[in-house]
Write an enzyme that holds these catalytic residues in place. Structure first.
Site, PDB file in Angstrom:
ATOM      1  N   GLU A   1       3.806  -8.882   0.504  1.00  0.00           N
ATOM      2  CA  GLU A   1       2.666  -9.110   1.208  1.00  0.00           C
ATOM      3  C   GLU A   1       3.012 -10.578   1.907  1.00  0.00           C
ATOM      4  O   GLU A   1       3.043 -11.415   1.294  1.00  0.00           O
ATOM      5  CB  GLU A   1       1.378  -8.935   0.579  1.00  0.00           C
ATOM      6  CG  GLU A   1       0.927  -7.461   0.055  1.00  0.00           C
ATOM      7  CD  GLU A   1       0.228  -6.867   1.278  1.00  0.00           C
ATOM      8  OE1 GLU A   1       0.068  -7.453   2.424  1.00  0.00           O
ATOM      9  OE2 GLU A   1      -0.103  -5.862   0.777  1.00  0.00           O
TER      10      GLU A   1
ATOM     11  N   HIS B   1       4.776  -1.292   6.180  1.00  0.00           N
ATOM     12  CA  HIS B   1       3.750  -0.309   5.639  1.00  0.00           C
ATOM     13  C   HIS B   1       3.539   0.691   6.717  1.00  0.00           C
ATOM     14  O   HIS B   1       3.216   2.001   6.346  1.00  0.00           O
ATOM     15  CB  HIS B   1       2.740  -1.072   5.372  1.00  0.00           C
ATOM     16  CG  HIS B   1       1.483  -0.449   4.562  1.00  0.00           C
ATOM     17  ND1 HIS B   1       0.417  -0.935   4.015  1.00  0.00           N
ATOM     18  CD2 HIS B   1       1.646   0.618   3.987  1.00  0.00           C
ATOM     19  CE1 HIS B   1      -0.143  -0.097   3.376  1.00  0.00           C
ATOM     20  NE2 HIS B   1       0.610   0.872   3.200  1.00  0.00           N
TER      21      HIS B   1
HETATM   22 ZN   LIG Z   1       0.006  -2.776   3.910  1.00  0.00          ZN
END
Ligand SMILES: [Zn+2]
Length: 267
Positions: free
Chosen positions: A137, A175
């Site tokens: 992230e 993602h």
């Molecule tokens: Zn994500």
């Protein structure tokens, strides 16, 4: 004298309380959970008890390895906010690594354990991405440009993951690649070409002079690259954001050539 000792003890107590890491509880929970997993690994899996006649331990094995790296943006306002999100039970989300704006990397979960970062998604025929991937992230509110410090730290981390786990270049993805109907991260500013130039992810070659074959089927090309083509508009959106750096769900002739060049790298 007694008073002095009391005061001294109180000061020590206050000092240690103020210096208490905000993650003490989460760290304790992590230790407890890994202890339970390590205990579970020492015996056959519960399911096998119903079918196997005996437990004859092999001598030849090691840990399963991650084979994908999924890159995200946090869509939150600070690294602290994300660390809090990932250390709070009720959120039920996590990642292996968080990279802050100043380039600081927080390692939150052992690479061999399964983080909860992908959600419902598909890449090729892989429908359980969390089981086979590392989640990274990057602190970003969803619209900002990524900082140079973040990208330098990211490239360093990707190098280490590639060396340690042997992740193929094509398996460094975003993602939105695995969940194009639900996710748009990392955002349009993410420098996928720069990453691909370093060996993380695949990029298309110059399309000047490329002639599309007459029977070129763009949906099949998306499928070969890895996309789940159930929602073609969503896939076009994810593809264009990543490879053309445009927010659009229209695939024009130039985009098709980019897709064709990319598809050929996946054959
Ligand atoms: Zn994500």
């Amino acid at each position: 004298m007694k008073k002095m000792i009391c005061l001294f003890i109180t000061l020590i107590f206050l000092f240690s309380f103020c210096n208490r890491s905000p993650y003490v509880e989460a760290n304790r929970s992590y230790k407890k959970q890994t202890k339970a997993f390590s205990k579970a690994l020492r015996k056959p899996s519960d399911d096998s008890l119903h079918t196997a006649a005996s437990w004859a331990c092999t001598t030849n094995f090691n840990m399963r390895k991650p084979n994908f790296v999924i890159i995200h943006h946090t869509a939150q306002n600070s690294c602290d906010q994300t660390l809090k999100t990932f250390t709070t039970v009720k959120t039920q989300v996590s990642a292996h690594y968080v990279i802050c704006k100043d380039g600081t990397v927080h390692h939150m979960l052992n690479d061999y354990l399964r983080a909860w970062h992908g959600g419902v998604g598909k890449w090729g025929n892989n429908t359980d991405i969390n089981s086979s991937s590392i989640g990274i992230e990057i602190d970003n509110n969803g619209v900002d440009v990524f900082t140079e410090e973040q990208l330098v730290s990211l490239v360093k981390l990707l190098g280490s993951l590639k060396r340690t786990h042997g992740v193929p270049a094509a398996n460094f993805i975003g993602h939105s690649d695995i969940a194009p109907t639900r996710k748009v991260d990392p955002n349009i500013h993410f420098p996928w070409k720069r990453l691909a130039d370093n060996g993380y992810g695949l990029w298309w070659n110059d399309t000047t002079g490329v002639q599309l074959p007459e029977n070129f089927n763009h949906l099949q090309a998306f499928r070969i690259v890895g996309y789940d083509i159930k929602d073609s508009a969503a896939v076009i959106g994810a593809f264009k954001r990543k490879y053309v750096q445009q927010e659009s769900k229209i695939l024009n002739e130039a985009d098709k050539k980019v897709l064709y060049a990319l598809y050929q790298k996946h054959l």
